[in-house]
Write a protein that holds these residues in place. Sequence first.
Motif, PDB file in Angstrom:
ATOM      1  N   VAL A 122       0.751  -1.029  -0.080  1.00  0.00           N
ATOM      2  CA  VAL A 122       0.063  -0.038   0.032  1.00  0.00           C
ATOM      3  C   VAL A 122       0.903   1.245  -0.126  1.00  0.00           C
ATOM      4  N   ASP A 123       0.519   2.294  -0.849  1.00  0.00           N
ATOM      5  CA  ASP A 123       1.444   3.407  -0.963  1.00  0.00           C
ATOM      6  C   ASP A 123       0.808   4.243   0.111  1.00  0.00           C
ATOM      7  N   GLY A 124       1.998   4.984   0.779  1.00  0.00           N
ATOM      8  CA  GLY A 124       1.460   5.979   1.790  1.00  0.00           C
ATOM      9  C   GLY A 124       1.081   7.529   1.334  1.00  0.00           C
ATOM     10  N   ASP A 125       1.043   8.219   2.369  1.00  0.00           N
ATOM     11  CA  ASP A 125       0.639   9.655   2.064  1.00  0.00           C
ATOM     12  C   ASP A 125       1.938  10.423   1.396  1.00  0.00           C
ATOM     13  N   ASP A 126       2.840  10.065   2.214  1.00  0.00           N
ATOM     14  CA  ASP A 126       4.247  10.755   1.912  1.00  0.00           C
ATOM     15  C   ASP A 126       5.169   9.850   1.043  1.00  0.00           C
ATOM     16  N   ASN A 127       4.515   9.339  -0.239  1.00  0.00           N
ATOM     17  CA  ASN A 127       5.361   8.505  -1.089  1.00  0.00           C
ATOM     18  C   ASN A 127       6.216   7.292  -0.457  1.00  0.00           C
ATOM     19  N   SER A 128       5.579   6.901   0.752  1.00  0.00           N
ATOM     20  CA  SER A 128       6.295   5.816   1.004  1.00  0.00           C
ATOM     21  C   SER A 128       5.385   4.635   1.016  1.00  0.00           C
ATOM     22  N   SER A 129       5.997   3.392   0.980  1.00  0.00           N
ATOM     23  CA  SER A 129       4.969   2.175   0.901  1.00  0.00           C
ATOM     24  C   SER A 129       5.104   1.307   2.219  1.00  0.00           C
ATOM     25  N   ARG A 130       3.997   0.520   2.328  1.00  0.00           N
ATOM     26  CA  ARG A 130       4.210  -0.272   3.494  1.00  0.00           C
ATOM     27  C   ARG A 130       3.514  -1.539   2.991  1.00  0.00           C
ATOM     28  N   MET A 131       3.739  -2.692   3.641  1.00  0.00           N
ATOM     29  CA  MET A 131       3.406  -3.964   3.419  1.00  0.00           C
ATOM     30  C   MET A 131       2.339  -4.262   4.495  1.00  0.00           C
ATOM     31  N   ILE A 132       1.139  -4.818   3.981  1.00  0.00           N
ATOM     32  CA  ILE A 132      -0.017  -5.287   4.850  1.00  0.00           C
ATOM     33  C   ILE A 132      -0.296  -6.715   4.780  1.00  0.00           C
ATOM     34  N   SER A 133      -0.266  -7.759   5.781  1.00  0.00           N
ATOM     35  CA  SER A 133      -0.382  -8.901   5.525  1.00  0.00           C
ATOM     36  C   SER A 133      -1.653  -9.573   6.253  1.00  0.00           C
ATOM     37  N   TYR A 134      -2.400 -10.199   5.671  1.00  0.00           N
ATOM     38  CA  TYR A 134      -3.604 -10.892   6.072  1.00  0.00           C
ATOM     39  C   TYR A 134      -3.743 -12.337   5.843  1.00  0.00           C
ATOM     40  N   SER A 135      -4.375 -13.124   6.624  1.00  0.00           N
ATOM     41  CA  SER A 135      -4.438 -14.548   6.117  1.00  0.00           C
ATOM     42  C   SER A 135      -5.794 -14.958   5.342  1.00  0.00           C
ATOM     43  N   TYR A 136      -5.692 -15.754   4.804  1.00  0.00           N
ATOM     44  CA  TYR A 136      -7.021 -16.402   3.807  1.00  0.00           C
ATOM     45  C   TYR A 136      -8.098 -16.421   4.857  1.00  0.00           C
ATOM     46  N   SER A 137      -8.020 -16.758   6.009  1.00  0.00           N
ATOM     47  CA  SER A 137      -9.444 -17.236   6.703  1.00  0.00           C
ATOM     48  C   SER A 137     -10.191 -15.638   7.048  1.00  0.00           C
ATOM     49  N   ASP A 138      -9.124 -14.670   6.852  1.00  0.00           N
ATOM     50  CA  ASP A 138      -9.842 -13.133   7.143  1.00  0.00           C
ATOM     51  C   ASP A 138     -10.672 -13.020   5.854  1.00  0.00           C
ATOM     52  N   ILE A 139     -10.390 -13.539   4.808  1.00  0.00           N
ATOM     53  CA  ILE A 139     -11.493 -13.434   3.702  1.00  0.00           C
ATOM     54  C   ILE A 139     -12.529 -14.435   3.693  1.00  0.00           C
ATOM     55  N   LEU A 140     -12.143 -15.594   4.371  1.00  0.00           N
ATOM     56  CA  LEU A 140     -13.520 -16.321   4.622  1.00  0.00           C
ATOM     57  C   LEU A 140     -14.379 -15.825   5.561  1.00  0.00           C
ATOM     58  N   THR A 141     -14.008 -15.391   6.317  1.00  0.00           N
ATOM     59  CA  THR A 141     -14.726 -14.807   7.567  1.00  0.00           C
ATOM     60  C   THR A 141     -15.367 -13.285   7.296  1.00  0.00           C
ATOM     61  N   GLN A 142     -14.931 -12.804   5.966  1.00  0.00           N
ATOM     62  CA  GLN A 142     -15.394 -11.541   5.611  1.00  0.00           C
ATOM     63  C   GLN A 142     -14.904 -10.387   6.315  1.00  0.00           C
ATOM     64  N   THR A 143     -13.996 -10.623   7.113  1.00  0.00           N
ATOM     65  CA  THR A 143     -13.053  -9.485   7.884  1.00  0.00           C
ATOM     66  C   THR A 143     -12.347  -8.529   6.889  1.00  0.00           C
ATOM     67  N   VAL A 144     -12.103  -9.055   5.674  1.00  0.00           N
ATOM     68  CA  VAL A 144     -11.178  -8.517   4.415  1.00  0.00           C
ATOM     69  C   VAL A 144     -11.995  -8.666   3.105  1.00  0.00           C
ATOM     70  N   GLN A 145     -12.098  -7.823   2.311  1.00  0.00           N
ATOM     71  CA  GLN A 145     -12.715  -7.944   1.089  1.00  0.00           C
ATOM     72  C   GLN A 145     -11.709  -7.110   0.016  1.00  0.00           C
ATOM     73  N   LEU A 146     -11.477  -8.063  -0.923  1.00  0.00           N
ATOM     74  CA  LEU A 146     -10.442  -7.602  -2.369  1.00  0.00           C
ATOM     75  C   LEU A 146     -11.274  -7.202  -3.308  1.00  0.00           C
ATOM     76  N   ILE A 147     -11.093  -6.280  -4.013  1.00  0.00           N
ATOM     77  CA  ILE A 147     -11.888  -5.991  -5.199  1.00  0.00           C
ATOM     78  C   ILE A 147     -10.595  -5.708  -5.890  1.00  0.00           C
ATOM     79  N   PHE A 148     -10.423  -6.630  -7.426  1.00  0.00           N
ATOM     80  CA  PHE A 148      -9.397  -6.486  -8.326  1.00  0.00           C
ATOM     81  C   PHE A 148      -9.734  -5.519  -9.372  1.00  0.00           C
ATOM     82  N   LYS A 149      -8.793  -4.566  -9.614  1.00  0.00           N
ATOM     83  CA  LYS A 149      -9.198  -3.574 -10.562  1.00  0.00           C
ATOM     84  C   LYS A 149      -9.195  -3.917 -11.931  1.00  0.00           C
TER      85      LYS A 149
END
Length: 86
Positions: free
Chosen positions: A52-79
């Motif tokens: 994910v790109d930050g506000d000040d031109n820095s980027s950071r990495m965010i990790s989630y587990s596949y169970s987060d998608i299964l439990t609908q805690t995380v949703q991804l929409i591909f552009k």
Amino acid sequence: MKGKEVLSAIKKNMDEHIGEKVLLKANSGRRKIIVKEGILEKTYPNIFVIRVDGDDNSSRMISYSYSDILTQTVQLIFKSNNAAIG
């Protein structure tokens, strides 16, 4: 055993979209929902990583587990094709 099969199906689906832009919606609890744009960097056996790109031109990495998608805690929409996972 069904749970592992579902999680591996989610991983296989995400493997096809590595390197694509994605819209991330994550529920952080207490009515906080994070909405960010990023790139699906890598998938591992138990987690996936989004850059994910930050506000000040820095980027950071965010990790989630596949169970987060299964439990609908995380949703991804591909552009590229507006396909949603989660």
